[in-house]
Design an enzyme around this catalytic site. Structure first.
Site, PDB file in Angstrom:
ATOM      1  N   LYS A  13       5.609   4.696  -0.490  1.00  0.00           N
ATOM      2  CA  LYS A  13       6.805   4.131  -1.157  1.00  0.00           C
ATOM      3  C   LYS A  13       6.780   4.441  -2.655  1.00  0.00           C
ATOM      4  O   LYS A  13       7.753   4.911  -3.225  1.00  0.00           O
ATOM      5  CB  LYS A  13       6.870   2.601  -0.964  1.00  0.00           C
ATOM      6  CG  LYS A  13       6.908   2.151   0.479  1.00  0.00           C
ATOM      7  CD  LYS A  13       7.022   0.632   0.586  1.00  0.00           C
ATOM      8  CE  LYS A  13       5.833  -0.131   0.040  1.00  0.00           C
ATOM      9  NZ  LYS A  13       4.559   0.122   0.753  1.00  0.00           N
ATOM     10  N   ARG A  88      10.088  -8.116   0.539  1.00  0.00           N
ATOM     11  CA  ARG A  88       9.007  -8.028   1.519  1.00  0.00           C
ATOM     12  C   ARG A  88       9.034  -9.157   2.523  1.00  0.00           C
ATOM     13  O   ARG A  88       8.171  -9.222   3.399  1.00  0.00           O
ATOM     14  CB  ARG A  88       7.684  -8.135   0.788  1.00  0.00           C
ATOM     15  CG  ARG A  88       7.064  -6.837   0.432  1.00  0.00           C
ATOM     16  CD  ARG A  88       5.868  -7.230  -0.352  1.00  0.00           C
ATOM     17  NE  ARG A  88       4.709  -6.509  -0.031  1.00  0.00           N
ATOM     18  CZ  ARG A  88       4.322  -5.457  -0.743  1.00  0.00           C
ATOM     19  NH1 ARG A  88       5.061  -4.976  -1.684  1.00  0.00           N
ATOM     20  NH2 ARG A  88       3.180  -4.900  -0.466  1.00  0.00           N
ATOM     21  N   ARG A 125      -6.674   6.973  -2.298  1.00  0.00           N
ATOM     22  CA  ARG A 125      -5.743   6.802  -3.424  1.00  0.00           C
ATOM     23  C   ARG A 125      -6.486   6.518  -4.733  1.00  0.00           C
ATOM     24  O   ARG A 125      -7.439   5.763  -4.785  1.00  0.00           O
ATOM     25  CB  ARG A 125      -4.796   5.639  -3.154  1.00  0.00           C
ATOM     26  CG  ARG A 125      -3.959   5.312  -4.397  1.00  0.00           C
ATOM     27  CD  ARG A 125      -2.784   4.449  -4.111  1.00  0.00           C
ATOM     28  NE  ARG A 125      -3.129   3.185  -3.506  1.00  0.00           N
ATOM     29  CZ  ARG A 125      -2.231   2.348  -3.020  1.00  0.00           C
ATOM     30  NH1 ARG A 125      -0.954   2.660  -3.044  1.00  0.00           N
ATOM     31  NH2 ARG A 125      -2.596   1.209  -2.483  1.00  0.00           N
ATOM     32  N   ARG A 158      -7.722   0.997  -6.513  1.00  0.00           N
ATOM     33  CA  ARG A 158      -7.230  -0.378  -6.527  1.00  0.00           C
ATOM     34  C   ARG A 158      -8.188  -1.309  -5.790  1.00  0.00           C
ATOM     35  O   ARG A 158      -8.776  -0.942  -4.786  1.00  0.00           O
ATOM     36  CB  ARG A 158      -5.843  -0.432  -5.873  1.00  0.00           C
ATOM     37  CG  ARG A 158      -4.750  -0.201  -6.897  1.00  0.00           C
ATOM     38  CD  ARG A 158      -3.387  -0.058  -6.324  1.00  0.00           C
ATOM     39  NE  ARG A 158      -3.025  -0.987  -5.268  1.00  0.00           N
ATOM     40  CZ  ARG A 158      -1.822  -1.000  -4.697  1.00  0.00           C
ATOM     41  NH1 ARG A 158      -0.915  -0.134  -5.079  1.00  0.00           N
ATOM     42  NH2 ARG A 158      -1.545  -1.867  -3.752  1.00  0.00           N
ATOM     43  N   ARG A 169      -3.687  -6.507   4.664  1.00  0.00           N
ATOM     44  CA  ARG A 169      -2.352  -6.134   4.171  1.00  0.00           C
ATOM     45  C   ARG A 169      -1.475  -5.614   5.312  1.00  0.00           C
ATOM     46  O   ARG A 169      -0.280  -5.892   5.357  1.00  0.00           O
ATOM     47  CB  ARG A 169      -2.484  -5.076   3.069  1.00  0.00           C
ATOM     48  CG  ARG A 169      -3.027  -5.657   1.779  1.00  0.00           C
ATOM     49  CD  ARG A 169      -3.557  -4.577   0.849  1.00  0.00           C
ATOM     50  NE  ARG A 169      -2.544  -3.660   0.393  1.00  0.00           N
ATOM     51  CZ  ARG A 169      -2.811  -2.438  -0.061  1.00  0.00           C
ATOM     52  NH1 ARG A 169      -4.053  -1.998  -0.102  1.00  0.00           N
ATOM     53  NH2 ARG A 169      -1.843  -1.663  -0.469  1.00  0.00           N
TER      54      ARG A 169
HETATM   55  P1  AP5 Z   1       1.609   5.242  -2.335  1.00  0.00           P
HETATM   56  O1  AP5 Z   1       2.856   5.958  -2.776  1.00  0.00           O
HETATM   57  O2  AP5 Z   1       0.766   4.600  -3.374  1.00  0.00           O
HETATM   58  O3  AP5 Z   1       1.966   4.226  -1.158  1.00  0.00           O
HETATM   59  P2  AP5 Z   1       2.720   2.823  -1.185  1.00  0.00           P
HETATM   60  O4  AP5 Z   1       3.538   2.745   0.050  1.00  0.00           O
HETATM   61  O5  AP5 Z   1       3.427   2.635  -2.497  1.00  0.00           O
HETATM   62  O6  AP5 Z   1       1.471   1.880  -1.037  1.00  0.00           O
HETATM   63  P3  AP5 Z   1       1.045   0.529  -1.754  1.00  0.00           P
HETATM   64  O7  AP5 Z   1      -0.343   0.251  -1.310  1.00  0.00           O
HETATM   65  O8  AP5 Z   1       1.295   0.578  -3.232  1.00  0.00           O
HETATM   66  O9  AP5 Z   1       2.019  -0.450  -1.096  1.00  0.00           O
HETATM   67  P4  AP5 Z   1       1.849  -1.937  -1.004  1.00  0.00           P
HETATM   68  O10 AP5 Z   1       3.202  -2.289  -0.509  1.00  0.00           O
HETATM   69  O11 AP5 Z   1       0.730  -2.472  -0.215  1.00  0.00           O
HETATM   70  O12 AP5 Z   1       1.401  -2.357  -2.488  1.00  0.00           O
HETATM   71  P5  AP5 Z   1       2.200  -2.978  -3.715  1.00  0.00           P
HETATM   72  O13 AP5 Z   1       1.665  -2.374  -4.930  1.00  0.00           O
HETATM   73  O14 AP5 Z   1       3.657  -2.993  -3.480  1.00  0.00           O
HETATM   74  O15 AP5 Z   1       0.736   6.300  -1.489  1.00  0.00           O
HETATM   75  C1  AP5 Z   1      -0.530   5.938  -0.978  1.00  0.00           C
HETATM   76  C2  AP5 Z   1      -1.485   7.148  -1.092  1.00  0.00           C
HETATM   77  O16 AP5 Z   1      -1.020   8.177  -0.215  1.00  0.00           O
HETATM   78  C3  AP5 Z   1      -1.533   7.792  -2.487  1.00  0.00           C
HETATM   79  O17 AP5 Z   1      -2.830   8.215  -2.731  1.00  0.00           O
HETATM   80  C4  AP5 Z   1      -0.578   9.016  -2.390  1.00  0.00           C
HETATM   81  O18 AP5 Z   1      -0.948  10.059  -3.261  1.00  0.00           O
HETATM   82  C5  AP5 Z   1      -0.765   9.401  -0.924  1.00  0.00           C
HETATM   83  N1  AP5 Z   1       0.457   9.954  -0.335  1.00  0.00           N
HETATM   84  C6  AP5 Z   1       1.736   9.511  -0.497  1.00  0.00           C
HETATM   85  N2  AP5 Z   1       2.594  10.244   0.224  1.00  0.00           N
HETATM   86  C7  AP5 Z   1       1.826  11.180   0.893  1.00  0.00           C
HETATM   87  C8  AP5 Z   1       2.129  12.235   1.814  1.00  0.00           C
HETATM   88  N3  AP5 Z   1       3.387  12.486   2.206  1.00  0.00           N
HETATM   89  N4  AP5 Z   1       1.094  12.967   2.307  1.00  0.00           N
HETATM   90  C9  AP5 Z   1      -0.190  12.718   1.912  1.00  0.00           C
HETATM   91  N5  AP5 Z   1      -0.542  11.749   1.024  1.00  0.00           N
HETATM   92  C10 AP5 Z   1       0.460  10.976   0.536  1.00  0.00           C
HETATM   93  O19 AP5 Z   1       1.724  -4.509  -3.604  1.00  0.00           O
HETATM   94  C11 AP5 Z   1       0.394  -4.899  -3.870  1.00  0.00           C
HETATM   95  C12 AP5 Z   1       0.275  -6.408  -3.731  1.00  0.00           C
HETATM   96  O20 AP5 Z   1       1.148  -7.060  -4.699  1.00  0.00           O
HETATM   97  C13 AP5 Z   1       0.694  -6.996  -2.384  1.00  0.00           C
HETATM   98  O21 AP5 Z   1      -0.350  -6.960  -1.438  1.00  0.00           O
HETATM   99  C14 AP5 Z   1       1.077  -8.421  -2.786  1.00  0.00           C
HETATM  100  O22 AP5 Z   1      -0.049  -9.233  -2.979  1.00  0.00           O
HETATM  101  C15 AP5 Z   1       1.754  -8.224  -4.138  1.00  0.00           C
HETATM  102  N6  AP5 Z   1       3.190  -7.995  -4.030  1.00  0.00           N
HETATM  103  C16 AP5 Z   1       3.871  -6.873  -4.417  1.00  0.00           C
HETATM  104  N7  AP5 Z   1       5.182  -7.009  -4.152  1.00  0.00           N
HETATM  105  C17 AP5 Z   1       5.347  -8.241  -3.583  1.00  0.00           C
HETATM  106  C18 AP5 Z   1       6.468  -8.934  -3.067  1.00  0.00           C
HETATM  107  N8  AP5 Z   1       7.695  -8.406  -3.073  1.00  0.00           N
HETATM  108  N9  AP5 Z   1       6.260 -10.175  -2.546  1.00  0.00           N
HETATM  109  C19 AP5 Z   1       5.037 -10.738  -2.538  1.00  0.00           C
HETATM  110  N10 AP5 Z   1       3.923 -10.118  -2.985  1.00  0.00           N
HETATM  111  C20 AP5 Z   1       4.083  -8.875  -3.515  1.00  0.00           C
END
Ligand code: AP5
Length: 216
Positions: A13, A88, A125, A158, A169
């Protein structure tokens, strides 16, 4: 263009949202990045969020909704924005509908990747703590090992990318976030994309989706 990226942790994402926002010259609003920055700075928001994030649980709805409400009042979102990691839960999606009223979401992009590939992506990552650019040790490595191409900062893994936290997660995603696929499908906004290809290939499909159907 007012876009939401949906999908499990690690599907890409942030990677796709960053590209789309840069190309369209609109802000990327990542609740994960905002919360991590608050944790790093030790602000009241960060102190509240840290325990939930480290355990791979969701931060309470009222906290995150308040944060997004504030962002959506800024003048720079007038031309559009890309939401990454929000909403979410169904409660967050309903709150977003109320906040946006007649300036609603135009596209919801749901990225789909099998579990073993998600684990591979998250384990490899590395992210820049300064400019938030995301890398992968194999599929998207930086030009200089361990350093951000954009700002030269040292890359970090991370805290929530440990194997046991990844499991938690993914379980939280299944329980609390997956129902949003149906929520947005019913509204006619959903674009389901197979996100297993290369970053470039997935991005081409994202562009096709956001340009295929302009809701105004
Ligand atoms: P990446 O683009 O980083 O993936 P992502 O889907 O953004 O993954 P996240 O782990 O950031 O999502 P998340 O939803 O768990 O975390 P968030 O920060 O929102 O890609 C992942 C890896 O794959 C990278 O290394 C990239 O280079 C590689 N990659 C990407 N595309 C590729 C491809 N096509 N081929 C090969 N490799 C590829 O949330 C973190 C925490 O914050 C949550 O757990 C929660 O505690 C809190 N939080 C955040 N938002 C909320 C909310 N709305 N409500 C409540 N809590 C929240």
């Amino acid at each position: 263009m007012r876009v939401i990226f949906l999908g499990a942790p690690g599907v890409g994402k942030g990677t796709q949202a960053q590209r789309l926002a840069a190309q369209e010259k609109i802000p990327q609003i990542s609740t994960g990045d905002i919360l991590r920055e608050a944790v790093k700075r030790g602000t009241p928001l960060g102190l509240k969020a840290k325990g939930f994030m480290d355990a791979g649980k969701l931060v309470p709805d009222d906290v995150v909704i308040g944060l997004v409400d504030e962002k959506l009042k800024q003048p720079e979102v007038a031309a559009g924005y890309v939401l990454d990691g929000f909403p979410r839960t169904v409660a967050q999606a309903e709150a977003l509908d109320r906040l946006l009223q007649d300036r609603g979401i135009t596209h919801v992009i749901n990225l789909d990747v099998p579990r073993d590939e998600i684990v591979r992506r998250l384990s490899g990552r590395r992210s820049c703590p300064k400019c938030q650019r995301v890398y992968h040790m194999d599929s998207a490595p930086p030009a200089r090992e361990g350093r951000c191409d954009n700002c030269g900062e040292s890359l970090q893994q991370r805290v929530d990318d440990k194997p046991e936290t990844i499991e938690s997660r993914l379980a939280v995603y299944d329980r609390q976030t997956r129902p949003l696929i149906e929520y947005y499908d019913k509204k006619g906004l959903l674009h389901n994309l197979d996100a297993t290809g290369s970053i470039e290939r997935v991005y081409a499909n994202v562009l096709a989706a956001v340009h295929s159907q302009r809701h105004v």
